[in-house]
Design an enzyme around this catalytic site. Structure first.
Site, PDB file in Angstrom:
ATOM      1  CB  SER A  88      -0.859  -0.021   1.264  1.00  0.00           C
ATOM      2  OG  SER A  88      -1.452   1.234   1.466  1.00  0.00           O
TER       3      SER A  88
ATOM      4  CE1 TYR B 232      -4.060  -2.808   5.227  1.00  0.00           C
ATOM      5  CE2 TYR B 232      -3.548  -0.478   4.901  1.00  0.00           C
ATOM      6  CZ  TYR B 232      -3.822  -1.731   4.386  1.00  0.00           C
ATOM      7  OH  TYR B 232      -3.845  -1.918   3.019  1.00  0.00           O
TER       8      TYR B 232
ATOM      9  CE  LYS C  49      -1.617  -4.735   3.246  1.00  0.00           C
ATOM     10  NZ  LYS C  49      -1.868  -6.002   2.567  1.00  0.00           N
TER      11      LYS C  49
HETATM   12  P1  NAD Z   1     -11.098  -6.787   0.678  1.00  0.00           P
HETATM   13  O1  NAD Z   1     -11.324  -6.818   2.133  1.00  0.00           O
HETATM   14  O2  NAD Z   1     -12.239  -6.477  -0.217  1.00  0.00           O
HETATM   15  O3  NAD Z   1     -10.479  -8.186   0.198  1.00  0.00           O
HETATM   16  C1  NAD Z   1      -9.622  -8.965   1.011  1.00  0.00           C
HETATM   17  C2  NAD Z   1     -10.136 -10.391   0.973  1.00  0.00           C
HETATM   18  O4  NAD Z   1      -9.289 -11.199   1.789  1.00  0.00           O
HETATM   19  C3  NAD Z   1     -11.545 -10.529   1.521  1.00  0.00           C
HETATM   20  O5  NAD Z   1     -12.337 -11.247   0.591  1.00  0.00           O
HETATM   21  C4  NAD Z   1     -11.373 -11.316   2.844  1.00  0.00           C
HETATM   22  O6  NAD Z   1     -12.475 -12.157   3.100  1.00  0.00           O
HETATM   23  C5  NAD Z   1     -10.102 -12.086   2.548  1.00  0.00           C
HETATM   24  N1  NAD Z   1      -9.319 -12.456   3.731  1.00  0.00           N
HETATM   25  C6  NAD Z   1      -8.880 -11.652   4.753  1.00  0.00           C
HETATM   26  N2  NAD Z   1      -8.151 -12.368   5.615  1.00  0.00           N
HETATM   27  C7  NAD Z   1      -8.113 -13.638   5.139  1.00  0.00           C
HETATM   28  C8  NAD Z   1      -7.520 -14.858   5.588  1.00  0.00           C
HETATM   29  N3  NAD Z   1      -6.792 -14.911   6.701  1.00  0.00           N
HETATM   30  N4  NAD Z   1      -7.694 -15.973   4.838  1.00  0.00           N
HETATM   31  C9  NAD Z   1      -8.398 -15.942   3.704  1.00  0.00           C
HETATM   32  N5  NAD Z   1      -8.996 -14.838   3.226  1.00  0.00           N
HETATM   33  C10 NAD Z   1      -8.845 -13.700   3.937  1.00  0.00           C
HETATM   34  O7  NAD Z   1      -9.873  -5.794   0.409  1.00  0.00           O
HETATM   35  P2  NAD Z   1      -9.295  -5.216  -0.953  1.00  0.00           P
HETATM   36  O8  NAD Z   1      -9.613  -3.776  -1.020  1.00  0.00           O
HETATM   37  O9  NAD Z   1      -9.683  -6.109  -2.076  1.00  0.00           O
HETATM   38  O10 NAD Z   1      -7.744  -5.331  -0.643  1.00  0.00           O
HETATM   39  C11 NAD Z   1      -6.968  -6.423  -1.103  1.00  0.00           C
HETATM   40  C12 NAD Z   1      -5.543  -6.256  -0.584  1.00  0.00           C
HETATM   41  O11 NAD Z   1      -5.035  -5.009  -1.049  1.00  0.00           O
HETATM   42  C13 NAD Z   1      -5.443  -6.213   0.945  1.00  0.00           C
HETATM   43  O12 NAD Z   1      -4.262  -6.886   1.329  1.00  0.00           O
HETATM   44  C14 NAD Z   1      -5.338  -4.739   1.243  1.00  0.00           C
HETATM   45  O13 NAD Z   1      -4.653  -4.494   2.436  1.00  0.00           O
HETATM   46  C15 NAD Z   1      -4.555  -4.233   0.039  1.00  0.00           C
HETATM   47  N6  NAD Z   1      -4.768  -2.805  -0.237  1.00  0.00           N
HETATM   48  C16 NAD Z   1      -6.031  -2.318  -0.406  1.00  0.00           C
HETATM   49  C17 NAD Z   1      -6.234  -0.960  -0.633  1.00  0.00           C
HETATM   50  C18 NAD Z   1      -7.612  -0.386  -0.791  1.00  0.00           C
HETATM   51  O14 NAD Z   1      -7.762   0.833  -0.648  1.00  0.00           O
HETATM   52  N7  NAD Z   1      -8.632  -1.173  -1.098  1.00  0.00           N
HETATM   53  C19 NAD Z   1      -5.135  -0.085  -0.705  1.00  0.00           C
HETATM   54  C20 NAD Z   1      -3.857  -0.614  -0.552  1.00  0.00           C
HETATM   55  C21 NAD Z   1      -3.682  -1.989  -0.320  1.00  0.00           C
HETATM   56  N1  UFG Z   2     -12.335  11.815   3.019  1.00  0.00           N
HETATM   57  C1  UFG Z   2     -13.316  12.736   3.304  1.00  0.00           C
HETATM   58  N2  UFG Z   2     -14.530  12.272   3.726  1.00  0.00           N
HETATM   59  C2  UFG Z   2     -14.805  10.949   3.881  1.00  0.00           C
HETATM   60  C3  UFG Z   2     -13.786  10.012   3.590  1.00  0.00           C
HETATM   61  C4  UFG Z   2     -12.559  10.480   3.171  1.00  0.00           C
HETATM   62  O1  UFG Z   2     -13.102  13.935   3.171  1.00  0.00           O
HETATM   63  O2  UFG Z   2     -15.916  10.602   4.300  1.00  0.00           O
HETATM   64  C5  UFG Z   2     -11.039  12.281   2.506  1.00  0.00           C
HETATM   65  C6  UFG Z   2      -9.849  11.906   3.384  1.00  0.00           C
HETATM   66  O3  UFG Z   2      -9.653  12.857   4.375  1.00  0.00           O
HETATM   67  C7  UFG Z   2      -8.724  11.837   2.340  1.00  0.00           C
HETATM   68  C8  UFG Z   2      -9.432  11.363   1.072  1.00  0.00           C
HETATM   69  O4  UFG Z   2     -10.812  11.662   1.261  1.00  0.00           O
HETATM   70  O5  UFG Z   2      -8.216  13.125   2.105  1.00  0.00           O
HETATM   71  C9  UFG Z   2      -9.271   9.871   0.806  1.00  0.00           C
HETATM   72  O6  UFG Z   2      -9.637   9.150   1.985  1.00  0.00           O
HETATM   73  P1  UFG Z   2      -9.921   7.577   1.939  1.00  0.00           P
HETATM   74  O7  UFG Z   2     -10.387   7.189   3.296  1.00  0.00           O
HETATM   75  O8  UFG Z   2     -10.792   7.219   0.777  1.00  0.00           O
HETATM   76  O9  UFG Z   2      -8.478   6.941   1.611  1.00  0.00           O
HETATM   77  P2  UFG Z   2      -7.074   7.098   2.340  1.00  0.00           P
HETATM   78  O10 UFG Z   2      -6.163   7.802   1.398  1.00  0.00           O
HETATM   79  O11 UFG Z   2      -7.232   7.644   3.705  1.00  0.00           O
HETATM   80  O12 UFG Z   2      -6.604   5.576   2.503  1.00  0.00           O
HETATM   81  C10 UFG Z   2      -6.764   4.594   1.474  1.00  0.00           C
HETATM   82  C11 UFG Z   2      -6.982   3.221   2.107  1.00  0.00           C
HETATM   83  C12 UFG Z   2      -5.740   2.774   2.821  1.00  0.00           C
HETATM   84  C13 UFG Z   2      -4.577   2.804   1.874  1.00  0.00           C
HETATM   85  C14 UFG Z   2      -4.416   4.175   1.263  1.00  0.00           C
HETATM   86  C15 UFG Z   2      -3.346   4.115   0.199  1.00  0.00           C
HETATM   87  O13 UFG Z   2      -8.065   3.292   3.028  1.00  0.00           O
HETATM   88  O14 UFG Z   2      -5.902   1.458   3.250  1.00  0.00           O
HETATM   89  O15 UFG Z   2      -5.635   4.587   0.646  1.00  0.00           O
HETATM   90  O16 UFG Z   2      -3.084   5.394  -0.283  1.00  0.00           O
HETATM   91  F1  UFG Z   2      -3.443   2.496   2.541  1.00  0.00           F
END
Ligand code: NAD
Ligand code: UFG
Length: 330
Positions: A124, A148, A152
């Site tokens: 991330s 979190y 990572k």
């Molecule tokens: P998500 O929660 O939709 O998907 C994660 C999946 O993993 C889920 O289906 C959950 O059921 C499964 N899971 C969790 N723990 C598990 C375990 N121990 N065994 C088997 N399955 C398990 O999340 P996402 O947004 O699809 O994110 C996928 C990956 O990308 C995650 O590792 C997350 O940290 C990373 N990531 C996400 C974002 C974001 O903003 N969505 C940003 C940066 C990194």
């Molecule tokens: N924000 C608002 N109102 C809301 C939600 C968010 O103003 O209701 C703003 C936040 O302050 C920020 C921007 O919108 O400025 C984006 O916020 P998000 O919560 O959508 O995303 P973040 O950048 O905080 O974090 C996300 C994921 C993290 C990941 C990161 C990677 O939640 O897991 O992006 O850049 F690590």
């Protein structure tokens, strides 16, 4: 040969499975459905008209994971499975460290044991902390303020050490910026449980009338309009980034930013959503959210040069597809 996708029933995993299947790969999904639903597996099949093998297992359980490795001819693993809610990780640090670290260790161990040499890990942009934008892969990682983000960075380090000890192993660490949007079919997308924390799902629920109005967290950052700036990336572009990473994976560790390289403010995203979907979004400015940084966007020159991948979809398309999914998602 198949690709094992852990967390393949989740938001980014489902979209990546669609891309992999459409590109001709066979896909095995391992997911414990902790944050997803079994229906998403059927949706993947519906979109692609292809079969997938699904195992409802917890990938921290090495016995269950090894059974999958034993039963299939696996070419590589994309490890999405993990817990991802920043706020929750502060309240439940042990759960986050246990799940995210142990799952990564179990998967890496199984790869080595079964001679599977390709592993892609979901990292991330949060690992960059408050470095100066745009973030480059070479920057020193900044300790984050939440478990979190720390989990990572720790997983990255574990995998780097594993490669040092196993020089034939290939690991790609992909640092995602802010994934948003949904598959163009509207069948799969982001459906968080409860009230969303992230901006786009909150916006779509306000648009639908499920939530009253959007709270903009602070307008006094030193950014273009005072609101937080992020690098929003269409989830299908992100999915295609995994395909590119898998095709070009080589021995050792490669690290890539998956973003667009463009910073978009909260107010700019609201405006784009209004324009894309022809509606008005009610919002008000409130206090800054604890832990937020002002700006987060990627330098994408390395990934463009080395993988030949670039994000193609613009912010309007992200907003249209996110809304289409929300309308389908009752
Ligand atoms: P998500 O929660 O939709 O998907 C994660 C999946 O993993 C889920 O289906 C959950 O059921 C499964 N899971 C969790 N723990 C598990 C375990 N121990 N065994 C088997 N399955 C398990 O999340 P996402 O947004 O699809 O994110 C996928 C990956 O990308 C995650 O590792 C997350 O940290 C990373 N990531 C996400 C974002 C974001 O903003 N969505 C940003 C940066 C990194
Ligand atoms: N924000 C608002 N109102 C809301 C939600 C968010 O103003 O209701 C703003 C936040 O302050 C920020 C921007 O919108 O400025 C984006 O916020 P998000 O919560 O959508 O995303 P973040 O950048 O905080 O974090 C996300 C994921 C993290 C990941 C990161 C990677 O939640 O897991 O992006 O850049 F690590």
């Amino acid at each position: 040969m198949s690709i094992l996708v852990t967390g393949g029933a989740g938001y980014i995993g489902t979209h990546t499975c669609v891309s992999l299947l459409n590109a001709g790969y066979s896909v095995i999904i391992a997911d414990n459905l902790a944050n997803s639903k079994i229906e998403s597996i059927n949706k993947i099949k519906e979109i692609t008209n292809k079969e997938v093998s699904f195992y409802q297992v917890d990938v921290t359980n090495s016995v269950d994971v090894e059974k999958i490795f034993f039963s299939h001819n696996i070419e590589g693993v994309i490890h999405f499975a993990g817990l991802k809610a920043v706020g929750e990780s502060v309240e439940k640090p042990l759960q986050y460290y246990y799940n995210n670290l142990v799952s990564t260790i179990v998967i890496a161990e199984a790869c080595i044991k079964f001679g599977v040499e390709k592993l892609i890990f979901s990292s991330s942009a949060t690992v960059y902390g408050d470095n100066v934008v745009p973030f480059t892969e070479e920057m020193e990682l900044k300790p984050t303020t939440n478990p979190y983000g720390t989990s990572k960075a720790m997983c990255e380090k574990i995998l780097i050490d594993v490669v040092n000890a196993n020089p034939n192993f290939s690991v790609s660490l992909l640092r995602y910026f802010n994934p948003v949007g949904a598959h163009e079919s509207g069948l799969i997308g982001e459906a968080p449980n409860g009230i969303p924390n992230n901006l786009m799902p909150y916006l779509t629920q306000v648009a639908k009338g499920k939530l009253e109005k959007l709270r903009v967290f602070g307008n006094d950052y030193s950014t273009i309009d005072g609101t937080g700036v992020r690098d929003y990336i269409h989830v299908m572009d992100l999915a295609e980034g995994h395909l590119a990473a898998f095709k070009h994976i080589k021995k050792g560790v490669q690290i890539y930013n998956l973003g667009t390289g463009n910073g978009v403010s909260v107010l700019q995203l609201i405006k784009a959503f209004e324009e894309a979907n022809n509606m008005i979004i009610p919002y008000s400015i409130v206090e800054r959210r604890a832990g937020d940084i002002a700006e987060c966007y990627a330098d994408v020159s390395k990934v463009e040069k080395e993988l030949g991948w670039t994000a193609k979809r613009d912010v309007l398309e992200m907003c249209r597809d996110a809304w289409k999914f929300e309308l389908n998602n009752i």
